[in-house]
Enzyme design. Sequence first.
Site, PDB file in Angstrom:
ATOM      1  CD  GLU A 101      -3.935   1.092   0.949  1.00 19.30           C
ATOM      2  OE1 GLU A 101      -4.697   1.744   1.697  1.00 19.30           O
ATOM      3  OE2 GLU A 101      -4.176  -0.075   0.577  1.00 19.30           O
ATOM      4  CB  CYS A 107       2.050  -3.392  -4.866  1.00 23.64           C
ATOM      5  SG  CYS A 107       0.436  -3.229  -5.641  1.00 23.64           S
ATOM      6  CD  GLU A 150       3.272  -7.902  -4.598  1.00 22.48           C
ATOM      7  OE1 GLU A 150       2.962  -6.778  -4.148  1.00 22.48           O
ATOM      8  OE2 GLU A 150       2.451  -8.817  -4.781  1.00 22.48           O
ATOM      9  CB  CYS A 182       3.170  -6.562  -8.611  1.00 21.96           C
ATOM     10  SG  CYS A 182       3.100  -5.068  -7.604  1.00 21.96           S
TER      11      CYS A 182
END
Length: 135
Positions: free
Chosen positions: A41, A50, A52, A86
């Site tokens: 983040e 993310c 993924e 994602c």
Amino acid sequence: MSLIQDAARVRENAHAPYSGFKVGAAIRSVEGHVHLGCNVENVAYPEGTCAEAGAIAAMIAAGDRRIAEVAVIADCPAPVPPCGGCRQKLAEFADADVVVTLATMAGATLTTTVGALLPGAFDAGFMVNAAKGAS
Ligand code: THU
């Protein structure tokens, strides 16, 4: 070590000070390697990435090109659904029948596929006119 265990291991490295929601992802490539990613983040919230996306980036950076299997894990009441972005990213590098295991730290799992997560995915096959500059 299972792919879920790999995802749980990399989840420990997640940088999620704003949401407090740590996610780990592990990809086994068609080429036979395991690639890991966690969410990272940023204080400018939309700049975060993310788990993924991180695992896909690691796979591409390592020189592998196609996904054979995916595992994603988070500490949540039910297996974590990948976000829409994602799902599109996974569909770019995986066939529709590629298995995705979604897991919780408490041990619940949900097994699905890339195609079930994103039916009717957009792909380059729709872009037949792109190079011609069609509007
Ligand atoms: N997140 C992931 O990394 N993967 C998912 O499948 C769902 C959400 C992250 C993004 C953000 O850092 C945090 O979880 C909360 O949305």
